[in-house]
Design a protein around this motif. Structure first.
Motif, PDB file in Angstrom:
ATOM      1  N   GLN A 246     -13.826   8.330   1.677  1.00  0.00           N
ATOM      2  CA  GLN A 246     -13.908   6.962   2.172  1.00  0.00           C
ATOM      3  C   GLN A 246     -12.682   6.147   1.738  1.00  0.00           C
ATOM      4  O   GLN A 246     -12.148   5.342   2.509  1.00  0.00           O
ATOM      5  N   LEU A 247     -12.259   6.369   0.506  1.00  0.00           N
ATOM      6  CA  LEU A 247     -11.079   5.671   0.009  1.00  0.00           C
ATOM      7  C   LEU A 247      -9.835   6.092   0.796  1.00  0.00           C
ATOM      8  O   LEU A 247      -8.997   5.258   1.158  1.00  0.00           O
ATOM      9  N   LEU A 248      -9.730   7.379   1.065  1.00  0.00           N
ATOM     10  CA  LEU A 248      -8.596   7.886   1.842  1.00  0.00           C
ATOM     11  C   LEU A 248      -8.599   7.278   3.241  1.00  0.00           C
ATOM     12  O   LEU A 248      -7.539   6.915   3.783  1.00  0.00           O
ATOM     13  N   LYS A 249      -9.782   7.145   3.817  1.00  0.00           N
ATOM     14  CA  LYS A 249      -9.892   6.542   5.150  1.00  0.00           C
ATOM     15  C   LYS A 249      -9.463   5.077   5.119  1.00  0.00           C
ATOM     16  O   LYS A 249      -8.830   4.574   6.050  1.00  0.00           O
ATOM     17  N   ALA A 250      -9.789   4.384   4.016  1.00  0.00           N
ATOM     18  CA  ALA A 250      -9.430   2.970   3.893  1.00  0.00           C
ATOM     19  C   ALA A 250      -7.917   2.771   3.820  1.00  0.00           C
ATOM     20  O   ALA A 250      -7.398   1.729   4.222  1.00  0.00           O
ATOM     21  N   THR A 251      -7.191   3.772   3.319  1.00  0.00           N
ATOM     22  CA  THR A 251      -5.727   3.641   3.235  1.00  0.00           C
ATOM     23  C   THR A 251      -5.076   3.614   4.622  1.00  0.00           C
ATOM     24  O   THR A 251      -3.928   3.187   4.755  1.00  0.00           O
ATOM     25  N   THR A 252      -5.812   4.048   5.637  1.00  0.00           N
ATOM     26  CA  THR A 252      -5.266   4.026   6.992  1.00  0.00           C
ATOM     27  C   THR A 252      -4.948   2.600   7.416  1.00  0.00           C
ATOM     28  O   THR A 252      -3.894   2.319   8.000  1.00  0.00           O
ATOM     29  N   LEU A 253      -5.867   1.659   7.101  1.00  0.00           N
ATOM     30  CA  LEU A 253      -5.634   0.250   7.393  1.00  0.00           C
ATOM     31  C   LEU A 253      -4.879  -0.425   6.249  1.00  0.00           C
ATOM     32  O   LEU A 253      -4.096  -1.342   6.463  1.00  0.00           O
ATOM     33  N   ASN A 254      -5.183  -0.010   5.018  1.00  0.00           N
ATOM     34  CA  ASN A 254      -4.500  -0.514   3.825  1.00  0.00           C
ATOM     35  C   ASN A 254      -4.600  -2.044   3.714  1.00  0.00           C
ATOM     36  O   ASN A 254      -3.633  -2.731   3.371  1.00  0.00           O
ATOM     37  N   THR A 255      -5.792  -2.571   3.996  1.00  0.00           N
ATOM     38  CA  THR A 255      -6.036  -4.012   3.891  1.00  0.00           C
ATOM     39  C   THR A 255      -7.150  -4.261   2.872  1.00  0.00           C
ATOM     40  O   THR A 255      -7.990  -3.382   2.628  1.00  0.00           O
ATOM     41  N   PRO A 256      -7.179  -5.463   2.266  1.00  0.00           N
ATOM     42  CA  PRO A 256      -8.260  -5.767   1.323  1.00  0.00           C
ATOM     43  C   PRO A 256      -9.643  -5.592   1.942  1.00  0.00           C
ATOM     44  O   PRO A 256     -10.566  -5.107   1.275  1.00  0.00           O
ATOM     45  N   ALA A 257      -9.798  -5.982   3.201  1.00  0.00           N
ATOM     46  CA  ALA A 257     -11.102  -5.860   3.865  1.00  0.00           C
ATOM     47  C   ALA A 257     -11.528  -4.400   3.972  1.00  0.00           C
ATOM     48  O   ALA A 257     -12.716  -4.069   3.805  1.00  0.00           O
ATOM     49  N   ALA A 258     -10.575  -3.508   4.247  1.00  0.00           N
ATOM     50  CA  ALA A 258     -10.907  -2.082   4.363  1.00  0.00           C
ATOM     51  C   ALA A 258     -11.332  -1.513   3.016  1.00  0.00           C
ATOM     52  O   ALA A 258     -12.275  -0.712   2.943  1.00  0.00           O
ATOM     53  N   TYR A 259     -10.670  -1.923   1.951  1.00  0.00           N
ATOM     54  CA  TYR A 259     -11.005  -1.400   0.620  1.00  0.00           C
ATOM     55  C   TYR A 259     -12.339  -1.947   0.120  1.00  0.00           C
ATOM     56  O   TYR A 259     -13.071  -1.265  -0.612  1.00  0.00           O
ATOM     57  N   GLU A 260     -12.681  -3.173   0.498  1.00  0.00           N
ATOM     58  CA  GLU A 260     -13.938  -3.767   0.053  1.00  0.00           C
ATOM     59  C   GLU A 260     -15.156  -2.986   0.554  1.00  0.00           C
ATOM     60  O   GLU A 260     -16.229  -3.023  -0.063  1.00  0.00           O
ATOM     61  N   LYS A 261     -15.004  -2.260   1.644  1.00  0.00           N
ATOM     62  CA  LYS A 261     -16.120  -1.507   2.218  1.00  0.00           C
ATOM     63  C   LYS A 261     -16.368  -0.181   1.500  1.00  0.00           C
ATOM     64  O   LYS A 261     -17.358   0.503   1.783  1.00  0.00           O
ATOM     65  N   VAL A 262     -15.449   0.200   0.601  1.00  0.00           N
ATOM     66  CA  VAL A 262     -15.597   1.471  -0.109  1.00  0.00           C
ATOM     67  C   VAL A 262     -16.495   1.266  -1.330  1.00  0.00           C
ATOM     68  O   VAL A 262     -16.200   0.434  -2.201  1.00  0.00           O
ATOM     69  N   ALA A 263     -17.576   2.031  -1.401  1.00  0.00           N
ATOM     70  CA  ALA A 263     -18.509   1.909  -2.522  1.00  0.00           C
ATOM     71  C   ALA A 263     -17.854   2.399  -3.816  1.00  0.00           C
ATOM     72  O   ALA A 263     -17.110   3.378  -3.819  1.00  0.00           O
ATOM     73  N   GLY A 264     -18.158   1.700  -4.924  1.00  0.00           N
ATOM     74  CA  GLY A 264     -17.662   2.121  -6.234  1.00  0.00           C
ATOM     75  C   GLY A 264     -16.228   1.762  -6.527  1.00  0.00           C
ATOM     76  O   GLY A 264     -15.654   2.227  -7.513  1.00  0.00           O
ATOM     77  N   ILE A 265     -15.639   0.912  -5.691  1.00  0.00           N
ATOM     78  CA  ILE A 265     -14.226   0.571  -5.884  1.00  0.00           C
ATOM     79  C   ILE A 265     -14.093  -0.615  -6.824  1.00  0.00           C
ATOM     80  O   ILE A 265     -15.022  -1.415  -6.989  1.00  0.00           O
ATOM     81  N   ASN A 266     -12.947  -0.723  -7.473  1.00  0.00           N
ATOM     82  CA  ASN A 266     -12.649  -1.859  -8.345  1.00  0.00           C
ATOM     83  C   ASN A 266     -11.213  -2.324  -8.100  1.00  0.00           C
ATOM     84  O   ASN A 266     -10.468  -1.708  -7.336  1.00  0.00           O
ATOM     85  N   THR A 267     -10.847  -3.410  -8.779  1.00  0.00           N
ATOM     86  CA  THR A 267      -9.521  -4.001  -8.550  1.00  0.00           C
ATOM     87  C   THR A 267      -8.397  -3.040  -8.882  1.00  0.00           C
ATOM     88  O   THR A 267      -7.392  -2.938  -8.153  1.00  0.00           O
ATOM     89  N   GLU A 268      -8.541  -2.299  -9.969  1.00  0.00           N
ATOM     90  CA  GLU A 268      -7.501  -1.356 -10.376  1.00  0.00           C
ATOM     91  C   GLU A 268      -7.324  -0.244  -9.342  1.00  0.00           C
ATOM     92  O   GLU A 268      -6.216   0.196  -9.059  1.00  0.00           O
ATOM     93  N   THR A 269      -8.440   0.190  -8.769  1.00  0.00           N
ATOM     94  CA  THR A 269      -8.368   1.243  -7.743  1.00  0.00           C
ATOM     95  C   THR A 269      -7.663   0.747  -6.492  1.00  0.00           C
ATOM     96  O   THR A 269      -6.867   1.470  -5.887  1.00  0.00           O
ATOM     97  N   VAL A 270      -7.945  -0.496  -6.110  1.00  0.00           N
ATOM     98  CA  VAL A 270      -7.287  -1.066  -4.927  1.00  0.00           C
ATOM     99  C   VAL A 270      -5.784  -1.119  -5.147  1.00  0.00           C
ATOM    100  O   VAL A 270      -4.989  -0.712  -4.267  1.00  0.00           O
ATOM    101  N   LYS A 271      -5.353  -1.606  -6.314  1.00  0.00           N
ATOM    102  CA  LYS A 271      -3.917  -1.683  -6.611  1.00  0.00           C
ATOM    103  C   LYS A 271      -3.283  -0.287  -6.604  1.00  0.00           C
ATOM    104  O   LYS A 271      -2.180  -0.087  -6.076  1.00  0.00           O
TER     105      LYS A 271
END
Length: 527
Positions: free
Chosen positions: A442-467
């Motif tokens: 799911q995280l890999l899929k979110a990198t396709t858009l690479n937007t904050p909104a896309a990362y927010e939809k990934v369960a178990g994510i945190n600020t450090e992971t987004v960065k």
């Protein structure tokens, strides 16, 4: 006309993403600008040959009117398909308008041809700000991207009016006052088979290249078949032009036999087009990924404009240096060596190398443009018969446009496949110590858009992971673009070899002789 023609090329390409967001999403939206290259690459040579035979005035008027209609269709467009129709009309008109380089040269004494080309290149100061103007329209006007098309409509309409009032090149009757041939006689003598083979070869090649890796996989029949058929048409065209007894061949064999004065310059311009047109695609993507704040539209426009800033510098070179120093062969060699070396610098650009990237892009663009007007002048002054100037200069333009299409397809395919292969391992490495507890897929899929909104939809994510994920995307793209620029160096070496095999224009060819005279000048002389 030259400025109007450039705006129809530059502005729609700069705002393409906004058009798709408003009228789409539609996977076909790149064809809004692809059609420009398709049409112009074919029409500039075909139109140049026809204008050599029948006269230029109404072909240029057709180009301006067609582009004006294309702008009107785009400004009122309600679907991506309608915008593609606008792109087709732009390409059709742009092909005729690209003949401007032949039209201008034949109207001045031979000794001033390079100076005339320099003035024309200098005139691109306004259109060089096309991307930034487009982003300003989006930011500050109520109609957004549509303002770009209304702007082009105004430019093209003014062009058509000015051409009609002021441009009176030799008429059909003047061009054939010695042979007394009628239009119907000349129509029958046209190279009809060559026209169809040339059109088919260009169209099929460009279609296959633009479909590859975008609409269809590179190995699919939709991609392979057009490219193979294009090769077959090109081979058949070569045999036809050499062995058929043609009065007006679309590709005069006598031109291609002159390696140093013509064919080598085709290679130079092909590679120059590979860099120029692909940079207009690669650099905006690269700068947005690495250096531009996500929500700053104007700064995004400034970065997209960096390639055009280089062309402004090139314009001054073409006026103050190119016409007066002579030694055109060595000018070509120095410019191409410089741009090839600087492409190596582009390959070394990292995430924190913003200043290096900006300076290099501007200087590369400044070195990339002058070989084209140099080639236009060298070809025209190397002709044995000035009645072939339209088709000769048109072929230079066609090869430059096809070079851009080939390079864009190759380079986009390289960085896309390289990124796809590297993002997974890179992401894994960067997020492993960030405490991420969700699904890696799911995280890999979110990198396709690479937007904050896309990362927010990934369960178990945190600020450090987004960065960390955002950094992984940048690192993967840096490696991908590096490979692209290393490949581009190889093409630069080919261009250097071809430039070395050309020769400078003979001094006796830079005479006061003039290829044609405007009808208004002829009447003044008669009076």
């Amino acid at each position: 006309m030259y400025e109007a023609y450039l705006f129809t090329l530059i502005m729609p390409a700069a705002v393409l993403a906004y058009i798709n967001a408003d009228l789409g999403p539609d996977a076909k939206y790149p064809w809004i600008t692809v059609c420009w290259n398709l049409g112009a690459a074919i029409i500039v040579t075909v139109g140049g040959r026809l204008a050599d035979i029948f006269g230029r005035r109404y072909f240029l008027l057709t180009g301006a009117v067609s582009a004006a209609i294309g702008a009107l269709v785009g400004a009122t467009g309600q679907s991506i398909n309608q915008m593609i129709v606008s792109g087709v009309l732009f390409g059709f008109g742009g092909g005729f308008q690209e003949m401007t380089f032949a039209c201008a040269q034949e109207l001045v004494p031979n000794r001033y041809r390079f100076a005339t080309l320099g003035v024309m290149i200098l005139a691109n100061h306004v259109s060089s700000f096309g991307p930034l103007i487009g982003y300003a329209f989006i930011t500050y006007t109520g109609i957004g991207w549509r303002a770009c098309y209304w702007f082009c409509f105004a430019f093209e309409s003014t062009t058509a009016i000015m051409l009609f009032v002021f441009y009176n090149p030799p008429t059909f009757e003047t061009k054939h006052e010695d042979d007394h041939k009628t239009k119907w006689q000349l129509v029958k003598e046209l190279d009809h088979v060559g026209l169809w083979l040339f059109t088919g070869a260009c169209l099929l090649l460009l279609l296959g290249l633009n479909w590859g890796g975008v609409s269809y996989p590179w190995g699919s029949a939709h991609v392979v078949a057009p490219i193979v058929l294009a090769f077959v048409c090109a081979v058949a065209l070569g045999f036809w032009e050499v062995y058929a007894n043609l009065k007006y061949p679309i590709l005069p064999p006598k031109l291609f036999k002159k390696w140093r004065d013509f064919t080598a310059l085709l290679v130079v311009c092909f590679v120059a087009g590979m860099l120029y047109y692909s940079m207009n695609v690669l650099w905006p993507r690269q700068s947005q990924l690495l250096f531009v704040p996500a929500n700053d539209t104007i700064i995004r426009g400034v970065y997209a404009n960096m390639v055009s800033f280089g062309t402004i510098i090139a314009g001054w070179y073409c006026v103050t240096v190119m016409p007066w120093v002579g030694h055109e062969r060595w000018q070509l060699v120095v410019l191409i060596v410089a741009q090839t070396a600087l492409i190596g610098s582009m390959a070394s650009i990292g995430i924190n190398d913003k200043a290096q990237a900006i300076a290099t892009v501007v200087i590369v663009s400044a070195c990339n443009l002058p070989p084209s007007p140099l080639s236009f002048g060298m070809v025209s002054l190397g002709l044995d018969d000035q009645s072939d100037i339209g088709v000769a200069v048109g072929l230079i333009s066609t090869f430059r446009l096809i070079g851009g299409a080939v390079a864009t397809s190759i380079y986009v395919s390289i960085y896309t496949s390289r990124y796809t292969n590297s993002i997974g391992p890179t992401l894994q490495r960067y997020v492993q110590d960030t405490g991420f507890s969700g699904s890696f897929s799911q995280l890999l899929k979110a990198t396709t858009l690479n937007t904050p909104a896309a990362y927010e939809k990934v369960a178990g994510i945190n600020t450090e992971t987004v960065k960390a994920a955002q950094m992984a995307v940048k690192v993967a793209y840096v490696g991908s673009f590096k490979v692209v620029y290393l490949v581009a160096i190889a093409f630069g070496v080919i261009a250097i070899s071809s430039a070395l095999s050309t020769r400078s224009v003979r001094k006796e060819n830079k005479s006061n002789a003039q290829a044609v005279t405007l009808e208004t000048e002829r009447k003044a002389v008669d009076v």
